[in-house]
Design a protein around this motif. Structure first.
Motif, PDB file in Angstrom:
ATOM      1  N   ARG A  29      -3.234  -1.799   3.030  1.00 47.08           N
ATOM      2  CA  ARG A  29      -1.949  -2.432   2.738  1.00 47.08           C
ATOM      3  C   ARG A  29      -1.440  -3.235   3.932  1.00 47.08           C
ATOM      4  O   ARG A  29      -0.927  -4.336   3.802  1.00 47.08           O
ATOM      5  N   GLU A  30      -1.575  -2.641   5.114  1.00 46.34           N
ATOM      6  CA  GLU A  30      -1.071  -3.305   6.308  1.00 46.34           C
ATOM      7  C   GLU A  30      -1.787  -4.632   6.544  1.00 46.34           C
ATOM      8  O   GLU A  30      -1.182  -5.605   7.023  1.00 46.34           O
ATOM      9  N   GLU A  31      -3.066  -4.665   6.241  1.00 43.47           N
ATOM     10  CA  GLU A  31      -3.836  -5.887   6.443  1.00 43.47           C
ATOM     11  C   GLU A  31      -3.392  -6.982   5.460  1.00 43.47           C
ATOM     12  O   GLU A  31      -3.267  -8.154   5.836  1.00 43.47           O
ATOM     13  N   VAL A  32      -3.162  -6.590   4.213  1.00 43.68           N
ATOM     14  CA  VAL A  32      -2.673  -7.573   3.237  1.00 43.68           C
ATOM     15  C   VAL A  32      -1.319  -8.118   3.683  1.00 43.68           C
ATOM     16  O   VAL A  32      -1.060  -9.316   3.610  1.00 43.68           O
ATOM     17  N   ALA A  33      -0.458  -7.222   4.172  1.00 43.95           N
ATOM     18  CA  ALA A  33       0.869  -7.646   4.608  1.00 43.95           C
ATOM     19  C   ALA A  33       0.781  -8.657   5.747  1.00 43.95           C
ATOM     20  O   ALA A  33       1.475  -9.692   5.736  1.00 43.95           O
ATOM     21  N   VAL A  34      -0.082  -8.397   6.726  1.00 47.60           N
ATOM     22  CA  VAL A  34      -0.227  -9.314   7.857  1.00 47.60           C
ATOM     23  C   VAL A  34      -0.769 -10.655   7.390  1.00 47.60           C
ATOM     24  O   VAL A  34      -0.254 -11.725   7.764  1.00 47.60           O
ATOM     25  N   LEU A  35      -1.807 -10.624   6.555  1.00 47.86           N
ATOM     26  CA  LEU A  35      -2.423 -11.858   6.089  1.00 47.86           C
ATOM     27  C   LEU A  35      -1.483 -12.679   5.208  1.00 47.86           C
ATOM     28  O   LEU A  35      -1.535 -13.913   5.200  1.00 47.86           O
ATOM     29  N   ALA A  36      -0.595 -11.999   4.465  1.00 40.19           N
ATOM     30  CA  ALA A  36       0.346 -12.699   3.586  1.00 40.19           C
ATOM     31  C   ALA A  36       1.640 -13.064   4.296  1.00 40.19           C
ATOM     32  O   ALA A  36       2.478 -13.778   3.731  1.00 40.19           O
ATOM     33  N   ALA A  82       5.001  -4.733   6.156  1.00 43.96           N
ATOM     34  CA  ALA A  82       4.140  -3.706   5.576  1.00 43.96           C
ATOM     35  C   ALA A  82       4.898  -2.846   4.568  1.00 43.96           C
ATOM     36  O   ALA A  82       4.374  -2.511   3.494  1.00 43.96           O
ATOM     37  N   SER A  83       6.127  -2.465   4.911  1.00 41.58           N
ATOM     38  CA  SER A  83       6.919  -1.643   3.987  1.00 41.58           C
ATOM     39  C   SER A  83       7.227  -2.416   2.706  1.00 41.58           C
ATOM     40  O   SER A  83       7.144  -1.872   1.604  1.00 41.58           O
ATOM     41  N   TRP A  84       7.574  -3.694   2.859  1.00 44.69           N
ATOM     42  CA  TRP A  84       7.884  -4.512   1.679  1.00 44.69           C
ATOM     43  C   TRP A  84       6.669  -4.605   0.768  1.00 44.69           C
ATOM     44  O   TRP A  84       6.785  -4.472  -0.456  1.00 44.69           O
ATOM     45  N   TYR A  85       5.481  -4.835   1.360  1.00 45.68           N
ATOM     46  CA  TYR A  85       4.282  -4.937   0.530  1.00 45.68           C
ATOM     47  C   TYR A  85       3.993  -3.616  -0.177  1.00 45.68           C
ATOM     48  O   TYR A  85       3.589  -3.601  -1.345  1.00 45.68           O
ATOM     49  N   GLN A  86       4.211  -2.501   0.504  1.00 49.86           N
ATOM     50  CA  GLN A  86       4.012  -1.194  -0.130  1.00 49.86           C
ATOM     51  C   GLN A  86       4.955  -1.036  -1.326  1.00 49.86           C
ATOM     52  O   GLN A  86       4.560  -0.558  -2.377  1.00 49.86           O
ATOM     53  N   TRP A  87       6.200  -1.464  -1.165  1.00 48.07           N
ATOM     54  CA  TRP A  87       7.161  -1.378  -2.268  1.00 48.07           C
ATOM     55  C   TRP A  87       6.726  -2.281  -3.432  1.00 48.07           C
ATOM     56  O   TRP A  87       6.909  -1.941  -4.595  1.00 48.07           O
ATOM     57  N   LEU A  88       6.134  -3.432  -3.090  1.00 43.43           N
ATOM     58  CA  LEU A  88       5.649  -4.338  -4.140  1.00 43.43           C
ATOM     59  C   LEU A  88       4.565  -3.659  -4.960  1.00 43.43           C
ATOM     60  O   LEU A  88       4.585  -3.694  -6.196  1.00 43.43           O
ATOM     61  N   GLU A  89       3.606  -3.034  -4.277  1.00 45.22           N
ATOM     62  CA  GLU A  89       2.542  -2.326  -4.996  1.00 45.22           C
ATOM     63  C   GLU A  89       3.095  -1.188  -5.844  1.00 45.22           C
ATOM     64  O   GLU A  89       2.588  -0.898  -6.918  1.00 45.22           O
ATOM     65  N   GLN A  90       4.122  -0.555  -5.374  1.00 45.72           N
ATOM     66  CA  GLN A  90       4.701   0.581  -6.082  1.00 45.72           C
ATOM     67  C   GLN A  90       5.638   0.162  -7.207  1.00 45.72           C
ATOM     68  O   GLN A  90       6.145   1.019  -7.937  1.00 45.72           O
ATOM     69  N   GLY A  91       5.886  -1.137  -7.341  1.00 47.44           N
ATOM     70  CA  GLY A  91       6.759  -1.614  -8.400  1.00 47.44           C
ATOM     71  C   GLY A  91       8.219  -1.338  -8.160  1.00 47.44           C
ATOM     72  O   GLY A  91       9.004  -1.214  -9.116  1.00 47.44           O
ATOM     73  N   ARG A  92       8.615  -1.233  -6.878  1.00 44.98           N
ATOM     74  CA  ARG A  92      10.025  -0.983  -6.555  1.00 44.98           C
ATOM     75  C   ARG A  92      10.892  -2.180  -6.963  1.00 44.98           C
ATOM     76  O   ARG A  92      10.403  -3.299  -7.124  1.00 44.98           O
ATOM     77  N   ASP A  93      12.177  -1.951  -7.105  1.00 45.26           N
ATOM     78  CA  ASP A  93      13.132  -3.004  -7.455  1.00 45.26           C
ATOM     79  C   ASP A  93      13.493  -3.774  -6.192  1.00 45.26           C
ATOM     80  O   ASP A  93      14.498  -3.494  -5.519  1.00 45.26           O
ATOM     81  N   ILE A  94      12.666  -4.768  -5.865  1.00 42.00           N
ATOM     82  CA  ILE A  94      12.873  -5.565  -4.660  1.00 42.00           C
ATOM     83  C   ILE A  94      12.929  -7.037  -5.045  1.00 42.00           C
ATOM     84  O   ILE A  94      12.512  -7.431  -6.136  1.00 42.00           O
ATOM     85  N   THR A  95      13.457  -7.838  -4.129  1.00 44.93           N
ATOM     86  CA  THR A  95      13.540  -9.278  -4.360  1.00 44.93           C
ATOM     87  C   THR A  95      12.236  -9.938  -3.932  1.00 44.93           C
ATOM     88  O   THR A  95      11.742  -9.707  -2.826  1.00 44.93           O
ATOM     89  N   VAL A  96      11.700 -10.756  -4.826  1.00 44.95           N
ATOM     90  CA  VAL A  96      10.454 -11.468  -4.515  1.00 44.95           C
ATOM     91  C   VAL A  96      10.673 -12.955  -4.778  1.00 44.95           C
ATOM     92  O   VAL A  96      11.541 -13.345  -5.553  1.00 44.95           O
ATOM     93  N   SER A  97       9.875 -13.773  -4.132  1.00 49.61           N
ATOM     94  CA  SER A  97       9.951 -15.219  -4.319  1.00 49.61           C
ATOM     95  C   SER A  97       8.578 -15.733  -4.734  1.00 49.61           C
ATOM     96  O   SER A  97       7.552 -15.096  -4.449  1.00 49.61           O
ATOM     97  N   PRO A  98       8.529 -16.894  -5.399  1.00 51.54           N
ATOM     98  CA  PRO A  98       7.224 -17.461  -5.757  1.00 51.54           C
ATOM     99  C   PRO A  98       6.339 -17.707  -4.539  1.00 51.54           C
ATOM    100  O   PRO A  98       5.122 -17.518  -4.612  1.00 51.54           O
ATOM    101  N   GLN A  99       6.946 -18.114  -3.420  1.00 49.78           N
ATOM    102  CA  GLN A  99       6.137 -18.405  -2.233  1.00 49.78           C
ATOM    103  C   GLN A  99       5.431 -17.151  -1.714  1.00 49.78           C
ATOM    104  O   GLN A  99       4.252 -17.198  -1.330  1.00 49.78           O
ATOM    105  N   VAL A 100       6.151 -16.010  -1.719  1.00 54.90           N
ATOM    106  CA  VAL A 100       5.546 -14.764  -1.242  1.00 54.90           C
ATOM    107  C   VAL A 100       4.465 -14.295  -2.207  1.00 54.90           C
ATOM    108  O   VAL A 100       3.384 -13.855  -1.792  1.00 54.90           O
ATOM    109  N   LEU A 101       4.740 -14.397  -3.516  1.00 50.69           N
ATOM    110  CA  LEU A 101       3.728 -13.990  -4.491  1.00 50.69           C
ATOM    111  C   LEU A 101       2.476 -14.849  -4.371  1.00 50.69           C
ATOM    112  O   LEU A 101       1.353 -14.349  -4.505  1.00 50.69           O
TER     113      LEU A 101
END
Length: 273
Positions: free
Chosen positions: A28-35, A39-58
Motif C-alpha cells: 500500500r505504501e508503495e502505491v501511495a508514493v507512486l500515486a 499512505a493512510s488516505w490510500y489505505q482508506w480508499l482501499e477500505q472503502g471509507r467515506d473520503i473525498t476523492v478527485s478524478p486526478q487522484v483516481l
C-alpha cells in the motif's frame, strides 16, 4: 487489493526486494508514493471509507495499478464519481474494417456509420439508393438533414422528425461540452438553415434511439423504416445507424428490387438517358 497484487515492484520501477519480500505485488505504501498520495488516505480508499476523492487522484492510482479503460471507469463508479468517457482499446484498423463489413452485410437495407459529430464515416450501397448518400452531398448527417435537397425531397415526415433530430444532436453535444467540433457543426447548420437555427434555440434534448421514417423514393414510391442508432463500446466515437423496414409494409421487397441486378441495370439506363 487484487489489482495491487498484480503489479510487481519491477513493473513499477522499484527494487524487487528479493526473497525477503512476502507481499505479492505492491505494498500500500508503495502505491501511495507512486500515486503521490498519503499512505493512510490510500489505505482508506482501499477500505472503502467515506473520503473525498478527485478524478486526478483516481487517475494517478489507476496509472500505478495499470488499470485498463474499463477498470478505470469502474474505479470512478466505486468512488461515487461520474466515470470518464470510454476509450477504444482495440485494433482500430481491424475494427473499422469489421464495421464496414457489418454495414455491407446489412444489405439490401440502408446503413451508415457516423462519428461523434455525426460526420459520415461510411455507408453501404442501399444508403446511396434510398437516402441519397453520395460523395458530393454534405458529409455531416445533421447538415444533410437540413440542407441536402435530395434527402429533403424524399423525407415525407421531415417536419415531424426535425425537432427530434436536433434534440438528439444536442444530447450528443452534452457528452462532450467543451468539444469545439460540435460548435463548428452547429454554426454550419445554422448558416445553411434558418429552420435549424429556430429549432436549436428551443434547447430541446433527447437521447438517440429509434426513429420512424417515411421516405418517397422516385422509382419505387413510399418506403417505411425504423432508424436505429447503435453505439460501439469498443469505438465510443462511432455510431452505426441501421434502417430496418417497418413490418406490414412492402419496403423490404422494394429494397430487394432496387438492389437486384435488374434494378442496377435500370439505374444505368436512367442515368444514360
Amino acid at each position: 487489493m487484487s489489482r495491487r497484487a498484480r503489479v510487481s515492484p519491477t513493473d513499477a520501477g522499484l527494487p524487487d526486494g528479493g526473497a525477503r519480500r512476502r507481499t505479492p505485488g505492491l505494498r500500500r505504501e508503495e502505491v501511495a508514493v507512486l500515486a503521490g498520495v498519503g499512505a493512510s488516505w490510500y489505505q482508506w480508499l482501499e477500505q472503502g471509507r467515506d473520503i473525498t476523492v478527485s478524478p486526478q487522484v483516481l487517475d494517478a492510482v489507476a496509472r500505478v495499478l495499470r488499470l485498463d479503460g474499463t477498470e478505470r471507469r469502474h474505479l470512478y463508479v466505486l468512488a461515487g464519481l461520474n466515470p470518464p468517457q470510454p476509450e477504444s482499446e482495440y485494433d482500430t484498423d481491424y475494427l473499422c474494417d469489421g464495421l464496414h463489413r457489418l454495414i455491407d452485410g446489412w444489405m439490401p437495407f440502408p446503413a451508415h456509420i457516423m462519428d461523434r459529430y455525426w460526420n459520415v464515416v461510411a455507408y453501404n450501397e442501399a444508403a446511396t439508393l434510398v437516402l441519397g448518400f453520395r460523395p458530393e452531398m454534405p458529409q455531416n448527417c445533421l447538415v444533410t438533414f437540413f440542407a441536402d435537397p435530395v434527402y429533403r425531397a424524399r423525407a415525407k415526415t421531415w417536419e415531424r422528425i426535425a425537432p427530434v433530430v436536433v434534440a438528439q444532436f444536442r444530447a450528443a453535444c452534452s457528452e462532450h461540452p467543451d468539444d469545439e467540433g460540435f460548435a463548428a457543426v452547429i454554426a454550419e447548420a445554422a448558416e445553411l438553415s434558418e429552420e435549424f437555427a429556430v429549432l436549436w434555440a428551443r434547447g430541446d434534448v433527447q437521447a438517440g434511439g429509434q426513429l420512424p421514417k417515411e421516405l418517397e423514393h422516385p422509382r419505387v414510391g413510399a418506403m417505411f423504416f425504423e432508424s436505429t442508432q447503435l453505439r460501439v463500446p469498443a469505438r465510443p466515437d462511432l455510431t452505426i445507424v441501421l434502417h430496418n423496414p417497418m413490418p406490414d409494409t412492402d419496403t423490404a421487397a422494394k429494397l430487394e428490387r432496387l438492389t437486384s441486378p435488374e434494378g442496377r441495370r435500370d439505374r444505368m439506363y436512367s442515368v444514360a438517358g
